[in-house]
Write an enzyme that holds these catalytic residues in place. Structure first.
Site, PDB file in Angstrom:
ATOM      1  N   ASP A 213       0.675  -1.472   0.412  1.00 13.11           N
ATOM      2  CA  ASP A 213       0.249  -0.019  -0.652  1.00 13.11           C
ATOM      3  C   ASP A 213       0.865   1.500   0.117  1.00 13.11           C
ATOM      4  OD1 ASP A 213      -1.860   1.727   0.700  1.00 13.11           O
ATOM      5  OD2 ASP A 213      -2.780   1.340   2.035  1.00 13.11           O
TER       6      ASP A 213
ATOM      7  N   ASP B 139      -3.124   2.376  -5.766  1.00 13.52           N
ATOM      8  CA  ASP B 139      -2.128   2.198  -4.887  1.00 13.52           C
ATOM      9  C   ASP B 139      -1.657   1.610  -3.960  1.00 13.52           C
ATOM     10  OD1 ASP B 139      -3.913   3.527  -3.559  1.00 13.52           O
ATOM     11  OD2 ASP B 139      -2.812   4.185  -1.362  1.00 13.52           O
ATOM     12  N   GLU B 140      -2.283   0.321  -4.135  1.00  9.22           N
ATOM     13  CA  GLU B 140      -2.563  -1.454  -3.780  1.00  9.22           C
ATOM     14  C   GLU B 140      -2.851  -2.195  -4.445  1.00  9.22           C
ATOM     15  OE1 GLU B 140      -5.628  -1.244  -0.377  1.00  9.22           O
ATOM     16  OE2 GLU B 140      -6.312   0.501  -0.734  1.00  9.22           O
TER      17      GLU B 140
END
Ligand SMILES: [Mg+2]
Length: 361
Positions: free
Chosen positions: A17, A111-112
């Site tokens: 993350d 973003d993950e």
């Protein structure tokens, strides 16, 4: 070691993350923003916060909060509009780092991602070492920090990545799973939102170890199919595989009013929702052809209006026009009062595929 069966103890999953991703990118692009409270939001009166830097978070600012409230909490905050094309580009650079180790990647948003490194391309036996290497390489390539969680399944890895944020790493070995999750508030379990949390609270269940005392039959009688999943998660068991082909079919968000509103009063509520859905689509790297407007009348009747555009909607401005059209041109009864408004999107394509995009649905 064989705590919960073979499948459970044999997997090595990493959840990565990026830390305050959009805000960190903005700080990287404009170094004078480093160390300052940066709030990423569209520049409009009724905007919602897309992301906040850690400095801004210390003022209590969170994603999805109205920008006007963020401004009140932190008058010196620096507001910048999101640059999703840039976030997408960096997200692709990060994905290339993952690919050095595994092709079993399940992105959750820009973003993950989950990575299954049980078998990995470099035959590194330690998932912790891989997570550490990935963090270092992401930093070298993008100059951004990421946090990593390592665990025997997706559920544990996801909770772990949040543990030592920012720029942290947390490893939960199979033998430590129960000790790790037992004291956590039930709200940490994915799928438990405010409603389920409140319902568990009325049953005196606040933390995971209390949830683990409830029988499967009882949980199923309370929550149906989700009850079965809760029974497993409370024991640290999550057999869901890292799914490289996860395809979303729809996205939606909605607001319930404290007092019922007329159609004219709803317009101001619809704008932030339009932004929210646009931000969600952008963060998941999706474009949609079809949008839905959902209204619930004061007496709990649902009304839905949909519009499909021949080409996917490519900008927030375009989407605002479409939603206004749904609100005003689809003959909604003007004399009614409504208690809820929602916006949904479906019929997706993935813009990053480029060129003639194949339809996912
Ligand atoms: Mg993040």
């Amino acid at each position: 070691m064989q705590l919960c069966g073979d499948e459970y103890s044999l997997k090595k999953i990493i959840h990565i993350d990026m830390d305050a991703f959009y805000a960190s990118v903005e700080q990287r692009e404009k170094p004078d923003l480093i160390g300052r409270p940066v709030i990423v939001a569209w520049p409009s009166k009724r905007s919602v916060v897309c992301a906040a830097s850690y400095e801004a978070r210390s003022f209590g600012i969170r994603s999805a909060m109205p920008a006007s409230r963020a401004k009140k909490l932190c008058p010196e905050g620096i507001f910048v509009p999101p640059q999703f094309h840039l976030y997408r580009q960096i997200s692709n650079e990060v994905k290339l780092v993952y690919r050095r180790y595994t092709d079993l990647i399940e992105p959750l948003s820009l973003d993950e991602a989950y990575l299954d490194v049980t078998k990995n391309k470099l035959e590194i036996p330690s998932a912790t070492e891989i997570a550490q290497r990935i963090k270092t390489e992401i930093k070298q390539i993008t100059d951004l920090n990421a946090s990593a969680g390592v665990g025997p399944n997706k559920f544990i890895a996801k909770i772990a990545s949040d543990w030592n944020k920012p720029n942290g790493i947390c490893v939960v070995k199979p033998k430590d799973v129960l000790r790790f999750i037992s004291p956590l508030p039930v709200r940490k379990i994915p799928g438990i939102g405010p409603a389920t949390e409140a319902s568990l609270k009325t049953r005196h269940i606040h933390i995971v170890s209390e949830l683990a005392c409830i029988s499967e039959a009882q949980l199923v009688s309370w929550y149906g199919k989700f009850g079965k999943r809760l029974f497993n998660l409370a024991r640290g068991i999550d057999l869901s595989p890292v799914n490289i082909n996860r395809v979303r079919k729809s996205l939606s968000c909605e607001t319930t009013f404290e007092q019922d509103k007329t159609l004219a009063q709803i317009e101001s509520e619809v704008l932030p929702l339009t932004e929210k859905i646009w931000n969600q689509l952008s963060s998941k790297n999706l474009e949609a052809n079809t949008f839905h407007l959902k209204l619930k009348t004061h007496d709990f009747r649902n009304t839905t209006r949909s519009k499909t555009s021949p080409k996917p909607v490519r900008s927030l401005e375009e989407l605002k026009v479409l939603v206004q059209h749904l609100l005003y041109k689809s003959r909604l009864p003007k004399n009614l009062r409504y208690r809820l408004v929602g916006i949904g999107a479906s019929n997706f394509i993935q813009p990053s595929i480029g060129g003639d995009q194949p339809r996912l649905l």
